[in-house]
Design a protein around this motif. Sequence first.
Motif, PDB file in Angstrom:
ATOM      1  N   GLN A  33      -3.937 -20.356 144.972  1.00  0.00           N
ATOM      2  CA  GLN A  33      -4.518 -21.251 145.965  1.00  0.00           C
ATOM      3  C   GLN A  33      -3.412 -21.929 146.757  1.00  0.00           C
ATOM      4  O   GLN A  33      -2.295 -22.113 146.252  1.00  0.00           O
ATOM      5  CB  GLN A  33      -5.374 -22.308 145.267  1.00  0.00           C
ATOM      6  CG  GLN A  33      -6.538 -21.715 144.500  1.00  0.00           C
ATOM      7  CD  GLN A  33      -7.105 -22.666 143.475  1.00  0.00           C
ATOM      8  OE1 GLN A  33      -6.909 -23.874 143.558  1.00  0.00           O
ATOM      9  NE2 GLN A  33      -7.829 -22.135 142.509  1.00  0.00           N
ATOM     10  N   TYR A  35      -2.751 -25.470 149.056  1.00  0.00           N
ATOM     11  CA  TYR A  35      -3.222 -26.796 149.398  1.00  0.00           C
ATOM     12  C   TYR A  35      -2.285 -27.405 150.430  1.00  0.00           C
ATOM     13  O   TYR A  35      -1.096 -27.078 150.488  1.00  0.00           O
ATOM     14  CB  TYR A  35      -3.223 -27.713 148.165  1.00  0.00           C
ATOM     15  CG  TYR A  35      -4.207 -27.315 147.087  1.00  0.00           C
ATOM     16  CD1 TYR A  35      -3.910 -26.294 146.185  1.00  0.00           C
ATOM     17  CD2 TYR A  35      -5.423 -27.969 146.954  1.00  0.00           C
ATOM     18  CE1 TYR A  35      -4.806 -25.937 145.185  1.00  0.00           C
ATOM     19  CE2 TYR A  35      -6.330 -27.628 145.950  1.00  0.00           C
ATOM     20  CZ  TYR A  35      -6.007 -26.609 145.080  1.00  0.00           C
ATOM     21  OH  TYR A  35      -6.902 -26.262 144.090  1.00  0.00           O
ATOM     22  N   GLN A  37      -1.156 -31.320 151.880  1.00  0.00           N
ATOM     23  CA  GLN A  37      -1.238 -32.746 151.577  1.00  0.00           C
ATOM     24  C   GLN A  37      -0.552 -33.544 152.674  1.00  0.00           C
ATOM     25  O   GLN A  37       0.596 -33.260 153.033  1.00  0.00           O
ATOM     26  CB  GLN A  37      -0.579 -33.048 150.226  1.00  0.00           C
ATOM     27  CG  GLN A  37      -0.686 -34.488 149.789  1.00  0.00           C
ATOM     28  CD  GLN A  37      -0.045 -34.723 148.429  1.00  0.00           C
ATOM     29  OE1 GLN A  37       0.774 -33.933 147.969  1.00  0.00           O
ATOM     30  NE2 GLN A  37      -0.409 -35.812 147.774  1.00  0.00           N
ATOM     31  N   PRO A  43      -4.077 -33.783 147.888  1.00  0.00           N
ATOM     32  CA  PRO A  43      -4.049 -32.412 148.421  1.00  0.00           C
ATOM     33  C   PRO A  43      -5.452 -31.937 148.775  1.00  0.00           C
ATOM     34  O   PRO A  43      -6.426 -32.292 148.118  1.00  0.00           O
ATOM     35  CB  PRO A  43      -3.472 -31.603 147.254  1.00  0.00           C
ATOM     36  CG  PRO A  43      -2.731 -32.592 146.419  1.00  0.00           C
ATOM     37  CD  PRO A  43      -3.500 -33.864 146.531  1.00  0.00           C
ATOM     38  N   LEU A  45      -7.626 -28.357 149.571  1.00  0.00           N
ATOM     39  CA  LEU A  45      -7.615 -26.905 149.427  1.00  0.00           C
ATOM     40  C   LEU A  45      -7.738 -26.221 150.785  1.00  0.00           C
ATOM     41  O   LEU A  45      -8.628 -26.551 151.581  1.00  0.00           O
ATOM     42  CB  LEU A  45      -8.771 -26.470 148.516  1.00  0.00           C
ATOM     43  CG  LEU A  45      -8.930 -24.976 148.291  1.00  0.00           C
ATOM     44  CD1 LEU A  45      -7.756 -24.433 147.472  1.00  0.00           C
ATOM     45  CD2 LEU A  45     -10.252 -24.676 147.589  1.00  0.00           C
ATOM     46  N   LEU A  86       2.819 -31.505 153.404  1.00  0.00           N
ATOM     47  CA  LEU A  86       3.342 -30.857 152.203  1.00  0.00           C
ATOM     48  C   LEU A  86       2.397 -29.716 151.850  1.00  0.00           C
ATOM     49  O   LEU A  86       1.195 -29.930 151.695  1.00  0.00           O
ATOM     50  CB  LEU A  86       3.421 -31.860 151.057  1.00  0.00           C
ATOM     51  CG  LEU A  86       3.865 -31.320 149.691  1.00  0.00           C
ATOM     52  CD1 LEU A  86       5.325 -30.880 149.732  1.00  0.00           C
ATOM     53  CD2 LEU A  86       3.666 -32.374 148.613  1.00  0.00           C
ATOM     54  N   LEU A  88       1.384 -26.809 149.151  1.00  0.00           N
ATOM     55  CA  LEU A  88       1.500 -26.523 147.726  1.00  0.00           C
ATOM     56  C   LEU A  88       0.761 -25.238 147.386  1.00  0.00           C
ATOM     57  O   LEU A  88      -0.366 -25.045 147.819  1.00  0.00           O
ATOM     58  CB  LEU A  88       0.883 -27.658 146.906  1.00  0.00           C
ATOM     59  CG  LEU A  88       1.526 -29.034 147.006  1.00  0.00           C
ATOM     60  CD1 LEU A  88       0.538 -30.123 146.646  1.00  0.00           C
ATOM     61  CD2 LEU A  88       2.738 -29.101 146.090  1.00  0.00           C
TER      62      LEU A  88
ATOM     63  N   GLN B 103      -9.619 -26.856 142.992  1.00  0.00           N
ATOM     64  CA  GLN B 103      -9.623 -28.270 142.639  1.00  0.00           C
ATOM     65  C   GLN B 103      -9.757 -29.131 143.883  1.00  0.00           C
ATOM     66  O   GLN B 103      -9.242 -28.814 144.942  1.00  0.00           O
ATOM     67  CB  GLN B 103      -8.346 -28.625 141.868  1.00  0.00           C
ATOM     68  CG  GLN B 103      -8.286 -27.909 140.525  1.00  0.00           C
ATOM     69  CD  GLN B 103      -7.208 -28.426 139.605  1.00  0.00           C
ATOM     70  OE1 GLN B 103      -6.498 -29.378 139.912  1.00  0.00           O
ATOM     71  NE2 GLN B 103      -7.074 -27.796 138.447  1.00  0.00           N
ATOM     72  N   TYR B 104     -10.448 -30.239 143.695  1.00  0.00           N
ATOM     73  CA  TYR B 104     -10.676 -31.209 144.762  1.00  0.00           C
ATOM     74  C   TYR B 104     -10.123 -32.540 144.270  1.00  0.00           C
ATOM     75  O   TYR B 104     -10.465 -32.991 143.165  1.00  0.00           O
ATOM     76  CB  TYR B 104     -12.159 -31.292 145.101  1.00  0.00           C
ATOM     77  CG  TYR B 104     -12.681 -29.958 145.556  1.00  0.00           C
ATOM     78  CD1 TYR B 104     -13.224 -29.054 144.645  1.00  0.00           C
ATOM     79  CD2 TYR B 104     -12.567 -29.560 146.882  1.00  0.00           C
ATOM     80  CE1 TYR B 104     -13.652 -27.803 145.048  1.00  0.00           C
ATOM     81  CE2 TYR B 104     -13.002 -28.315 147.294  1.00  0.00           C
ATOM     82  CZ  TYR B 104     -13.541 -27.439 146.368  1.00  0.00           C
ATOM     83  OH  TYR B 104     -13.959 -26.209 146.760  1.00  0.00           O
ATOM     84  N   PHE B 105      -9.277 -33.126 145.113  1.00  0.00           N
ATOM     85  CA  PHE B 105      -8.505 -34.277 144.692  1.00  0.00           C
ATOM     86  C   PHE B 105      -9.047 -35.585 145.241  1.00  0.00           C
ATOM     87  O   PHE B 105      -9.595 -35.650 146.344  1.00  0.00           O
ATOM     88  CB  PHE B 105      -7.047 -34.118 145.160  1.00  0.00           C
ATOM     89  CG  PHE B 105      -6.287 -33.101 144.370  1.00  0.00           C
ATOM     90  CD1 PHE B 105      -6.400 -31.753 144.646  1.00  0.00           C
ATOM     91  CD2 PHE B 105      -5.452 -33.493 143.329  1.00  0.00           C
ATOM     92  CE1 PHE B 105      -5.703 -30.808 143.912  1.00  0.00           C
ATOM     93  CE2 PHE B 105      -4.748 -32.558 142.588  1.00  0.00           C
ATOM     94  CZ  PHE B 105      -4.877 -31.223 142.881  1.00  0.00           C
TER      95      PHE B 105
END
Lengths: 109, 114
Positions: A33, A35, A37, A43, A45, A86, A88, B103-105
């Motif tokens: 994946q 991400y 940020q 972060p 997706l 950023l 990731l 994932q969801y933050f």
Amino acid sequence: TQLLEQSPQFLSIQEGENLTVYCNSSSVFSSLQWYRQEPGEGPVLLVTVVTGGEVKKLKRLTFQFGDARKDSSLHITAAQPGDTGLYLCAGGDTGKLIFGQGTTLQVKP
Amino acid sequence: DAGITQSPRHKVTETGTPVTLRCHQTENHRYMYWYRQDPGHGLRLIHYSYGVKDTDKGEVSDGYSVSRSKTEDFLLTLESATSSQTSVYFCAISESAGNTYEQYFGPGTRLTVT
């Protein structure tokens, strides 16, 4: 132990340039994946790649999963200041993800 | 946007004091995670939960404990805060889809230990 290494760690470019960020591992992942940020936020997706050799496009962003499912790349065409952030990569085969250390991208107008 | 909130968003505490951070979700996702983010280290997993009262350690669990008594809440406790625990803490949620765990933050909690 699974590790993901991203390169470069920092990238500062002018608006309109193209760039590629790499995410490499010696381990095989069932999926990877990406991400993004922004400062002060969590972060978000961008995409998940699952099949070896898979290519996914999200507007000016192109994501590729390596044939052996050990690496991935993110290519941005004609970068804009809004792409600053950023980036990731993350992978995992169970409920846990392993994150790369990130690539900080600055796009100057 | 996934319904994830973290509280508090900012906290300053003294060395040796206990601190509890709260993560709340409205998505009914099975998996919940606590990460810390420090310059040069990316996101490191502290603890995670795969169901109510089911938790496991991550790579940097020393000095931290967690509890999950309800699906929607995941608490992270620093029993006796140290300066090395100054960091930004993120909660995340996930629901499995095959072998992927997107994932969801949450928005993060900035913790400073003086």
